[in-house]
Design a protein around this motif. Structure first.
Motif, mmCIF file in Angstrom:
data_model
loop_
_atom_site.group_PDB
_atom_site.id
_atom_site.type_symbol
_atom_site.label_atom_id
_atom_site.label_comp_id
_atom_site.label_asym_id
_atom_site.label_seq_id
_atom_site.Cartn_x
_atom_site.Cartn_y
_atom_site.Cartn_z
ATOM 1 N N UNK A 43 0.802 -1.230 0.000
ATOM 2 C CA UNK A 43 0.000 0.000 0.000
ATOM 3 C C UNK A 43 0.838 1.285 0.000
ATOM 4 N N UNK A 44 2.103 1.166 0.377
ATOM 5 C CA UNK A 44 2.945 2.357 0.505
ATOM 6 C C UNK A 44 3.801 2.621 -0.729
ATOM 7 N N UNK A 45 3.851 1.667 -1.648
ATOM 8 C CA UNK A 45 4.668 1.799 -2.857
ATOM 9 C C UNK A 45 3.769 2.183 -4.022
ATOM 10 N N UNK A 46 4.201 3.185 -4.789
ATOM 11 C CA UNK A 46 3.359 3.620 -5.910
ATOM 12 C C UNK A 46 3.220 2.516 -6.957
ATOM 13 N N UNK A 47 4.325 1.822 -7.255
ATOM 14 C CA UNK A 47 4.279 0.801 -8.293
ATOM 15 C C UNK A 47 5.052 -0.442 -7.824
ATOM 16 N N UNK A 48 4.405 -1.588 -7.924
ATOM 17 C CA UNK A 48 5.001 -2.852 -7.517
ATOM 18 C C UNK A 48 4.803 -3.847 -8.652
ATOM 19 N N UNK A 49 5.907 -4.356 -9.195
ATOM 20 C CA UNK A 49 5.784 -5.250 -10.334
ATOM 21 C C UNK A 49 6.834 -6.330 -10.344
ATOM 22 N N UNK A 50 6.690 -7.229 -11.301
ATOM 23 C CA UNK A 50 7.623 -8.357 -11.414
ATOM 24 C C UNK A 50 8.157 -8.451 -12.826
#
Length: 335
Positions: free
Chosen positions: A106-113
């Motif tokens: 919830x605190x990171x603007x973008x989370x990806x793999x």
């Protein structure tokens, strides 16, 4: 005050080095382009490991973790990328990491793999109900998560127009991570900057995320498809012939209805779609090797008319046969 966006990548033992170095180089190149224009850096990069220090990649190359993810304040991160690699399986069982990712999300603007890093992200449950992709060789493993909408035919799922897909996203194998990073740069700094970075990296173009993975469609191991093994081995040698459902059923000594049911159970697709993809792979191989004209390729692979071949190429690869041949093959005749 430091206004640069912090782009972080997770590293762990036996991670795939290209999944980390490729995307991070895109952000570094964006900084170089901005500097060339008299502007300041837009990004800073950070490597997060279980602890500070060197971490071996699957290639033997070591990268130095700048900080421990356990001690990192997620609110300081703009973007976090999770790579794939041979060590991904152990990280899928790393409960401390999975818990940290859930709390950090919830605190990171973008989370990806990138690549099989999608399997780690999937284990957190954060991707449930979402469209996802990964390297073509890991698609079946990703499909074991029933809550996911697996799309094996795209490069990445980042979409700045979709609030959820702009926050949580996945990408396919290795070089698709570079395409993803270019899309992130475009969302941040505009299309002209993304294209400038692509030129700097000597990339042919910036491929859109919806474009399919250019990868071989390999026949499954016979042990995985016991009722279809003989048929699947027979199909590639008969692409120019009748491969209708009825013809396939007769070859497999099954009824059409039973054959369709077995395809769905053992391959997760229907006979017609499978044949289309095998024909497409054969056409791609012929075009790459410049072994025949486009019209001849269409005939040899069972598409008949070049227009049928063109429609299938656009459907699966988002390019025409001619564009594909020019991009990936040697000289090709148009006729």
């Amino acid at each position: 005050m430091d206004t640069r966006k912090c782009i972080a990548a997770l590293i762990y033992p036996d991670f795939m080095s290209l999944d980390v170095v490729g995307p991070l180089q895109v952000f570094a190149s964006a900084n170089a382009e901005r500097n060339r224009q008299g502007l300041g850096d837009a990004y800073r990069v950070l490597l997060l490991g279980e602890q500070v220090g060197p971490v071996n990649s699957s290639s033997g190359m070591r990268l130095l973790a700048d900080a421990s993810w356990a001690d990192c304040d997620p609110s300081t991160l703009d973007t976090l990328l999770i790579p794939g690699g041979a060590g991904e399986t152990l990280q899928c069982e790393n409960l401390a990491l999975l818990d940290w990712l859930r709390r950090a999300e919830p605190q990171i603007r973008r989370l990806g793999s990138v690549c099989s890093g999608a399997l780690i992200l999937a284990r957190t449950g954060l991707l449930d109900g979402q469209r996802v992709t990964t390297h073509w060789a890991d698609v079946d493993s990703l499909r074991e998560h029933a809550q996911l909408q697996v799309d094996a035919d795209c490069l990445h799922t980042f979409d700045p127009a979709d609030s959820r897909a702009a926050h949580l996203f996945t990408s396919a194998g290795v070089t698709a991570g570079i395409d993803l990073a270019l899309a992130l740069v475009e969302a941040d700094l505009g299309r002209s900057m993304a294209l400038a970075v692509a030129r700097r990296l000597v990339m042919f173009l910036r491929r859109p995320g919806g474009q399919a993975q250019f990868s071989a469609l390999l026949a499954p191991e016979p042990s995985r498809t016991p009722r279809l093994a003989e048929l699947l081995a027979w199909i590639p040698g008969n692409l120019g012939g009748d491969l209708s459902l009825e013809a396939l059923a007769e070859q497999a000594r099954l009824t059409p209805r039973t054959l369709s049911r077995v395809f769905a159970k053992e391959l997760g697709t229907g006979p017609a779609r499978y044949v289309e993809r095998i024909r497409l792979e054969a056409a791609r191989a012929l075009l790459q090797d410049a072994q025949a004209s486009i019209s001849t390729v269409a005939r040899l692979t069972g598409f008949g008319h070049p227009e049928n071949l063109r429609r299938v190429f656009h459907k699966h690869l988002s390019v025409s046969p001619l564009e594909y041949a020019e991009r990936f093959g040697r000289e090709i005749h148009h006729a």
